[in-house]
Design an enzyme around this catalytic site. Structure first.
Site, PDB file in Angstrom:
ATOM      1  N   GLU A 113       0.819  -1.201   0.000  1.00 53.42           N
ATOM      2  CA  GLU A 113       0.000   0.000   0.000  1.00 53.42           C
ATOM      3  C   GLU A 113       0.859   1.260   0.000  1.00 53.42           C
ATOM      4  O   GLU A 113       1.936   1.302   0.579  1.00 53.42           O
ATOM      5  CB  GLU A 113      -0.896  -0.004   1.233  1.00 53.42           C
ATOM      6  CG  GLU A 113      -1.978  -1.050   1.100  1.00 53.42           C
ATOM      7  CD  GLU A 113      -2.844  -1.176   2.349  1.00 53.42           C
ATOM      8  OE1 GLU A 113      -3.996  -1.591   2.194  1.00 53.42           O
ATOM      9  OE2 GLU A 113      -2.373  -0.866   3.440  1.00 53.42           O
ATOM     10  N   CYS A 138       6.345  -5.673  15.919  1.00 54.38           N
ATOM     11  CA  CYS A 138       5.958  -4.658  16.908  1.00 54.38           C
ATOM     12  C   CYS A 138       4.492  -4.912  17.275  1.00 54.38           C
ATOM     13  O   CYS A 138       3.659  -5.092  16.379  1.00 54.38           O
ATOM     14  CB  CYS A 138       6.150  -3.259  16.338  1.00 54.38           C
ATOM     15  SG  CYS A 138       7.844  -3.002  15.752  1.00 54.38           S
ATOM     16  N   CYS A 141       1.435  -2.836  15.818  1.00 51.36           N
ATOM     17  CA  CYS A 141       1.418  -2.552  14.374  1.00 51.36           C
ATOM     18  C   CYS A 141       0.734  -3.670  13.601  1.00 51.36           C
ATOM     19  O   CYS A 141       1.063  -4.846  13.770  1.00 51.36           O
ATOM     20  CB  CYS A 141       2.854  -2.367  13.884  1.00 51.36           C
ATOM     21  SG  CYS A 141       2.982  -2.194  12.095  1.00 51.36           S
TER      22      CYS A 141
HETATM   23  N1  SAH Z   1       8.992  -0.073   9.882  1.00 46.03           N
HETATM   24  C1  SAH Z   1       9.275   1.297   9.997  1.00 46.03           C
HETATM   25  C2  SAH Z   1       8.394   2.186   9.136  1.00 46.03           C
HETATM   26  C3  SAH Z   1       6.924   1.851   9.034  1.00 46.03           C
HETATM   27  S1  SAH Z   1       5.869   2.157  10.408  1.00 46.03           S
HETATM   28  C4  SAH Z   1       9.173   1.731  11.419  1.00 46.03           C
HETATM   29  O1  SAH Z   1       8.708   0.951  12.245  1.00 46.03           O
HETATM   30  O2  SAH Z   1       9.598   2.827  11.717  1.00 46.03           O
HETATM   31  C5  SAH Z   1       5.567   3.904  10.440  1.00 46.03           C
HETATM   32  C6  SAH Z   1       5.240   4.419  11.846  1.00 46.03           C
HETATM   33  O3  SAH Z   1       3.916   4.049  12.278  1.00 46.03           O
HETATM   34  C7  SAH Z   1       6.196   3.864  12.893  1.00 46.03           C
HETATM   35  O4  SAH Z   1       6.594   4.860  13.780  1.00 46.03           O
HETATM   36  C8  SAH Z   1       5.325   2.848  13.582  1.00 46.03           C
HETATM   37  O5  SAH Z   1       5.830   2.560  14.839  1.00 46.03           O
HETATM   38  C9  SAH Z   1       3.990   3.539  13.595  1.00 46.03           C
HETATM   39  N2  SAH Z   1       2.850   2.663  13.863  1.00 46.03           N
HETATM   40  C10 SAH Z   1       2.765   1.340  13.613  1.00 46.03           C
HETATM   41  N3  SAH Z   1       1.557   0.871  13.984  1.00 46.03           N
HETATM   42  C11 SAH Z   1       0.853   1.925  14.466  1.00 46.03           C
HETATM   43  C12 SAH Z   1      -0.479   2.077  14.981  1.00 46.03           C
HETATM   44  N4  SAH Z   1      -1.312   1.056  15.033  1.00 46.03           N
HETATM   45  N5  SAH Z   1      -0.868   3.306  15.367  1.00 46.03           N
HETATM   46  C13 SAH Z   1      -0.019   4.345  15.271  1.00 46.03           C
HETATM   47  N6  SAH Z   1       1.226   4.268  14.789  1.00 46.03           N
HETATM   48  C14 SAH Z   1       1.679   3.068  14.398  1.00 46.03           C
HETATM   49 FE1  SF4 Z   2       7.443  -2.657  13.504  1.00 47.40          FE
HETATM   50 FE2  SF4 Z   2       5.343  -2.327  11.898  1.00 47.40          FE
HETATM   51 FE3  SF4 Z   2       7.572  -0.897  11.485  1.00 47.40          FE
HETATM   52 FE4  SF4 Z   2       7.513  -3.547  10.968  1.00 47.40          FE
HETATM   53  S1  SF4 Z   2       6.320  -1.970   9.939  1.00 47.40           S
HETATM   54  S2  SF4 Z   2       9.124  -2.412  12.068  1.00 47.40           S
HETATM   55  S3  SF4 Z   2       6.189  -4.296  12.603  1.00 47.40           S
HETATM   56  S4  SF4 Z   2       6.209  -0.774  13.253  1.00 47.40           S
END
Ligand code: SAH
Ligand code: SF4
Length: 385
Positions: A113, A138, A141
């Site tokens: 996406e 994580c 996420c």
């Molecule tokens: N993998 C990378 C980039 C993608 S995530 C990273 O983790 O940094 C982009 C951002 O959205 C990151 O800061 C992540 O921690 C955050 N994020 C992930 N799931 C989320 C959620 N459910 N609500 C709010 N932010 C979220």
């Molecule tokens: Fe963590 Fe989601 Fe970023 Fe992957 S995409 S590193 S699971 S926050």
């Protein structure tokens, strides 16, 4: 009645020659494709590649007929060998707040996406994916619940920008009014696990004779892949964002399991070494607000202490729920109190307004249907046996 023998031609049919995709290639790849497949002389390849480059990345050409400064003969060859088609958009959703989400299929079962987030005025950011799925897990996420399908190539990352530009009718690039002013690598996946394709993609996106989105307007977000942080800076000169989310190792181990490998102090050390850090080029620390988990005033103070000496911005992200998610978003008052403490310590700490929640386009809500599609394709294949 006479019977007539029907002769079946069972000889194998010559396969349709596959067209080679040019959309998304780097300059070097484009040059090589011209030499290898269009018979372009090595000496002329650079000039030809430069010509095509402008058509592809400045004008967003989708047909070789548009390339009026290329000879008819060469255009005919290009037509036979290459295509300017982008990957297929399998779903396009527009939120009530103007956010647009594209689900893009790069190959069967390989879907990711990209999300366009309109900003203030005419500016806006495109959030791109670097992988389909993620190997990290994580806990807050949604993408983290999807297994890694594969890394995206540089061309596939660049195509996300091209597809959004097509949709927003933003070609040519010199258009002053363009809405995609920034690129953030905050979609699916961990960009530092596929740094080669991310770095190549940034070279294409930032190129002044093409899409010309300056490196200072490109931000790469990582969950903390320490050994690649400085390399990201030296190779791309992009802005750095760190998904911090906790101020002590115990909690961060739980939220961002990669922390067990690279704990907070080691992460901060790598960040301090990021090239060109200054007040004009700060690191963004992302901090997701999880109710009762990481949102106390004491943690706000701990956060400020932790970041002392690092030119930083703090981005508070209200948690975006997804089906089955184990957390709740902090109350608005709690977020404001947290934000005030951080602000008083001298940090800008914008609270990121959730965008596109109605279309599941907000941070951390992205999860492609690839897994489901694969499962249904498998079932279908089994039925057809
Ligand atoms: N993998 C990378 C980039 C993608 S995530 C990273 O983790 O940094 C982009 C951002 O959205 C990151 O800061 C992540 O921690 C955050 N994020 C992930 N799931 C989320 C959620 N459910 N609500 C709010 N932010 C979220
Ligand atoms: Fe963590 Fe989601 Fe970023 Fe992957 S995409 S590193 S699971 S926050």
């Amino acid at each position: 009645m006479t019977t007539q023998a029907i002769k079946l031609d069972l000889s194998p049919r010559p396969a349709e020659p596959e067209l080679i995709g040019l959309a998304g290639l780097t300059r070097a790849e484009l040059r090589q494709a011209l030499i290898d497949h269009a018979g372009v002389d090595e000496k002329k390849a650079r000039m030809r590649a430069d010509q095509l480059w402008r058509w592809i990345y400045n004008f967003g050409a989708t047909s070789f007929d548009q390339m009026t400064n290329v000879s008819l003969d060469l255009r005919a060859v290009l037509q036979r060998k290459f295509t300017l088609a982008r990957a297929e958009i399998v779903e396009r959703l527009v939120s009530v707040d103007g956010t647009r989400k594209y689900l893009i299929r790069f190959a069967p079962g390989v879907e990711a996406e990209a999300v366009f987030i309109p900003g203030v005025g005419r500016s806006g950011a495109l959030c791109v994916s670097s992988q389909v799925g993620c190997t990290l897990t994580c806990t807050f996420c949604h993408t983290g619940t999807q297994k890694l399908v594969r890394n995206l190539t540089a061309a596939e990352i660049v195509q996300q920008v091209m597809i959004a530009r097509d949709d927003l009718q933003e070609w040519p690039t010199s258009n002053e009014d363009r809405r995609i002013t920034n690129i953030v690598f905050m979609g699916m996946g961990e960009p530092l696990y596929t740094l080669d394709s991310v770095a190549d993609a940034i070279d294409v996106i930032a190129d002044n004779e093409g899409m010309a989105i300056g490196r200072r307007r490109i931000t790469v977000s990582t969950s903390g892949v320490v050994p690649k942080i400085v390399e990201l800076g030296t190779r791309t000169r992009a802005m750095l964002a760190i998904s911090l989310h906790a101020t002590n190792d115990e909690l961060r181990n739980e939220l961002v399991p990669l922390n067990k490998k690279y704990p907070i102090q080691i992460l901060l050390e790598a960040i301090r070494n990021y090239p060109d850090l200054s007040n004009a080029k700060r690191v963004t620390f992302e901090y997701v607000m999880l109710k009762g988990v990481n949102d106390s005033p004491a943690e706000a103070r701990a956060l400020v202490n932790l970041l002392k000496g690092i030119p930083s911005k703090i981005n508070l992200i209200p948690f975006n729920p997804w089906p089955g998610s184990p957390y709740e978003c902090s109350d608005w008052e709690t977020i404001e109190t947290f934000s005030e403490i951080v602000n008083r310590a001298g940090y800008a700490s914008p609270i990121r307004t959730p965008r596109g929640r109605d279309i599941y386009a907000a941070c951390g809500q992205l999860k492609s249907e690839s897994v489901k599609v694969r499962a249904s394709e498998k079932r279908k294949a089994e039925r057809e046996g």
